[in-house]
Design an enzyme around this catalytic site. Structure first.
Site, short mmCIF file in Angstrom:
data_model
loop_
_atom_site.label_atom_id
_atom_site.label_comp_id
_atom_site.label_asym_id
_atom_site.label_seq_id
_atom_site.Cartn_x
_atom_site.Cartn_y
_atom_site.Cartn_z
N ASP A 42 1.08 -0.90 0.35
CA ASP A 42 -0.05 0.11 0.52
C ASP A 42 0.96 0.85 0.27
O ASP A 42 1.58 1.42 0.71
CB ASP A 42 -0.72 -0.37 1.70
CG ASP A 42 -2.18 1.19 1.07
OD1 ASP A 42 -2.44 1.10 0.29
OD2 ASP A 42 -2.64 1.24 1.82
N TYR A 46 1.32 5.72 -0.46
CA TYR A 46 0.73 6.54 0.68
C TYR A 46 0.95 7.62 -0.40
O TYR A 46 1.48 9.06 0.02
CB TYR A 46 1.92 7.36 1.13
CG TYR A 46 1.00 7.43 3.21
CD1 TYR A 46 0.29 7.60 3.16
CD2 TYR A 46 1.71 9.12 3.71
CE1 TYR A 46 -0.81 7.78 4.96
CE2 TYR A 46 1.58 9.20 4.53
CZ TYR A 46 0.20 9.24 4.79
OH TYR A 46 -0.40 10.72 5.59
N HIS A 87 -3.99 14.22 0.52
CA HIS A 87 -3.89 13.13 2.10
C HIS A 87 -3.08 13.60 2.86
O HIS A 87 -3.91 13.17 3.85
CB HIS A 87 -4.67 11.66 1.65
CG HIS A 87 -4.11 10.35 2.41
ND1 HIS A 87 -5.24 10.90 3.31
CD2 HIS A 87 -3.31 9.89 2.53
CE1 HIS A 87 -5.41 9.55 3.57
NE2 HIS A 87 -4.60 8.99 3.86
N GLU A 106 -9.37 4.01 -2.73
CA GLU A 106 -8.20 3.64 -2.98
C GLU A 106 -8.15 3.23 -3.74
O GLU A 106 -9.33 2.73 -4.65
CB GLU A 106 -6.94 2.64 -2.40
CG GLU A 106 -6.82 3.77 -0.75
CD GLU A 106 -5.64 2.87 0.05
OE1 GLU A 106 -4.54 2.07 -1.44
OE2 GLU A 106 -5.44 3.19 1.00
N ASP A 116 -9.21 0.28 1.23
CA ASP A 116 -8.37 -0.10 2.34
C ASP A 116 -9.07 -0.06 4.50
O ASP A 116 -8.30 0.93 4.67
CB ASP A 116 -6.65 0.81 2.23
CG ASP A 116 -5.70 0.12 2.81
OD1 ASP A 116 -5.87 -0.49 4.20
OD2 ASP A 116 -5.10 1.09 3.91
N TYR A 134 1.13 2.80 16.25
CA TYR A 134 2.39 2.89 14.10
C TYR A 134 3.36 3.26 13.91
O TYR A 134 4.05 3.27 13.47
CB TYR A 134 1.67 4.19 13.11
CG TYR A 134 1.58 5.39 13.39
CD1 TYR A 134 2.40 5.76 12.55
CD2 TYR A 134 1.59 6.20 14.49
CE1 TYR A 134 2.34 7.28 12.56
CE2 TYR A 134 0.96 7.35 14.57
CZ TYR A 134 1.78 8.27 13.57
OH TYR A 134 2.07 9.16 13.43
N SER A 148 -9.15 -5.63 3.80
CA SER A 148 -9.32 -4.75 2.95
C SER A 148 -10.45 -5.29 1.67
O SER A 148 -9.97 -6.58 0.93
CB SER A 148 -7.80 -4.55 2.27
OG SER A 148 -7.40 -4.30 3.31
N THR A 200 -5.00 6.55 -0.03
CA THR A 200 -6.12 7.51 -0.11
C THR A 200 -6.36 8.04 -0.75
O THR A 200 -4.75 9.35 -1.47
CB THR A 200 -6.19 7.58 1.48
OG1 THR A 200 -6.19 6.61 2.24
CG2 THR A 200 -8.01 8.45 1.44
#
Ligand code: MN
Length: 423
Positions: free
Chosen positions: A134, A136, A141, A209, A241, A252, A265, A357
């Site tokens: 994934d 970014y 975003h 996404e 997602d 995180y 997902s 996103t």
């Protein structure tokens, strides 16, 4: 440009105005019915063309091994044949469905077997997904998240404009549209709580996404250039997602997303080929500062794909909460794949790479509830009067996407998922 993309083509199969699946699209998927095992098909109007039936009737000029791939419950063996074959199959299907071609049109017996109403079929996960990454890659975003979670003055981290940031996700929990997802449980910690606690996520979100699927492998140690990258991409899907923001916030640091992202997902069932998307190329946003040489690219590597998200409560009227576009992506797919392999990481047939996103510049184009409700500060009001800051139990989130030009609409169908209470 492939002649299968000709806007003038018409099919003898009825395609209603506004359909995602005109003869210029011909996306591949896996379906099953009460009578048949899971197998490969192509969407046309409200129907599916059963490719295994077409192959056994001798209408494809393919080897036995190639024909057998259509009876497989995953598209991997078909995609693995390479674009020269898969594009030739698409071109042949275009001919067979063309209003001027009588081969299938006038063969009532075969037509009855090979043309299945989509409403009589159940779409399956179309791929054995080997790896899932994934990215970014939407600047809007990443900026919004940076403003909310870190520092409005330095919303983007110093690396963001120099490389397509990404993480390795979980392939096992990717499901096809229509599969419900249970609200995840996990460890969270409120800012003012002395200790973390464990329970159902209270801040469950979607992420709008798109994903691309690789159809060609590389050897460990080798890299793909931005010029070569699109040759490795078979097609695209819509991708949700699902994200648990409260779990994400606590877990995180320092290694990035983990259990906040891997509980499920959702992908759309039809893979739209890069060939069908060819007419919808568009310039990318300007990249400033200049990127390193291995990330530079030539030509139009972005795609103009309209996207939207609707939240539908149980027994209630839905509300469209976002209208975005894939064209806002700062990093394109060619750059993502070039970066992914720049260290020698190998890619496989059936890998899925999601965009991250996709938020546009205005609040009505943001791609997550985190941004739309701005961390819950601006709830949206649903048609039934209830409010949404995040996703509630029994809400269904539906994503749609389509390109439109010269009277041709190439759509992706639906990427839909209902949230069930935590187990
Ligand atoms: Mn994501």
């Amino acid at each position: 440009m492939s002649k299968a993309n000709n806007p003038q083509l018409k099919s003898w199969v009825e395609v209603k105005p506004g359909s995602d699946f005109p003869i210029q699209n011909l996306p591949f998927g896996i379906f099953r019915t009460a009578e048949t095992n899971a197998r490969a098909g192509v969407a046309i109007g409200e129907y599916i063309l059963d490719l295994a039936e077409i192959a056994s009737a001798g209408l494809f000029n393919l080897s036995l091994e190639q024909k057998v791939s259509f009876s497989h419950p995953m598209l991997n063996p078909f995609i693995d044949m390479g674009k020269s074959t898969t594009n030739a199959v698409r071109a042949r299907i275009s001919d067979l469905l063309n209003s001027e071609n009588s081969e299938l049109r006038d063969n009532a017996e075969l037509r009855a077997k090979a043309l299945i109403k989509q409403s009589d079929a159940e779409m399956q996960k179309p791929l054995w997904i080997l790896n899932y990454t994934d990215f970014y890659s939407s600047k809007e975003h990443a900026t919004n998240v940076g403003i909310m979670f870190r520092d409005p003055a330095n919303a983007l981290l110093p690396n963001w404009k120099h490389l397509p940031v990404g993480y390795h996700g979980r392939a096992s929990s990717i499901v096809v549209s229509g599969t419900p997802i249970h609200r995840p449980k996990g460890q969270t910690k409120a800012d003012d709580a002395p200790m973390p606690s464990f329970g159902p996520s209270e801040l469950l979100d979607f992420e709008l996404e798109m994903g691309f699927i690789t159809g060609k492998r590389t050897k460990l140690g080798t890299s793909i250039s931005t010029a070569e990258a699109e040759d490795y991409i078979f097609g695209m899907v819509l991708f949700n997602d699902w994200s648990a923001r409260d779990i994400q916030k606590w877990e995180y640091v320092p290694l990035g997303p983990f259990l906040a992202k891997n509980f499920g997902s959702t992908m759309s069932p039809w893979i739209v080929t890069m060939e069908a998307l060819e007419p919808f190329r568009i310039e990318s946003p300007t990249q400033e500062p200049e990127v390193l040489p291995y990330l530079k690219f030539e030509g139009k590597k972005n795609f103009d794909i309209n996207l939207e998200v609707e939240i539908i409560p149980e027994n209630g009227k839905g509300k469209t909460v976002s209208k975005s576009n894939f064209k806002y992506m700062y990093w394109n797919m060619a750059q993502q794949l070039a970066h992914h392999t720049s260290n020698g990481c190998n890619i496989q047939v059936g890998d899925l790479y999601a965009s991250g996103t996709i938020s546009g510049p205005t609040p009505d184009s943001y791609g997550s509830m985190l941004e739309i409700s701005w961390q819950g500060k601006n709830p949206i009001t649903m048609p039934d009067g209830t409010e949404r800051k995040f996703i509630l139990d029994n809400d269904t989130v539906v994503m749609k996407g389509y390109c439109e030009k010269d009277g041709v609409r190439i759509g992706f169908g639906e990427c839909s998922g209902k949230i069930l209470p935590a187990l």
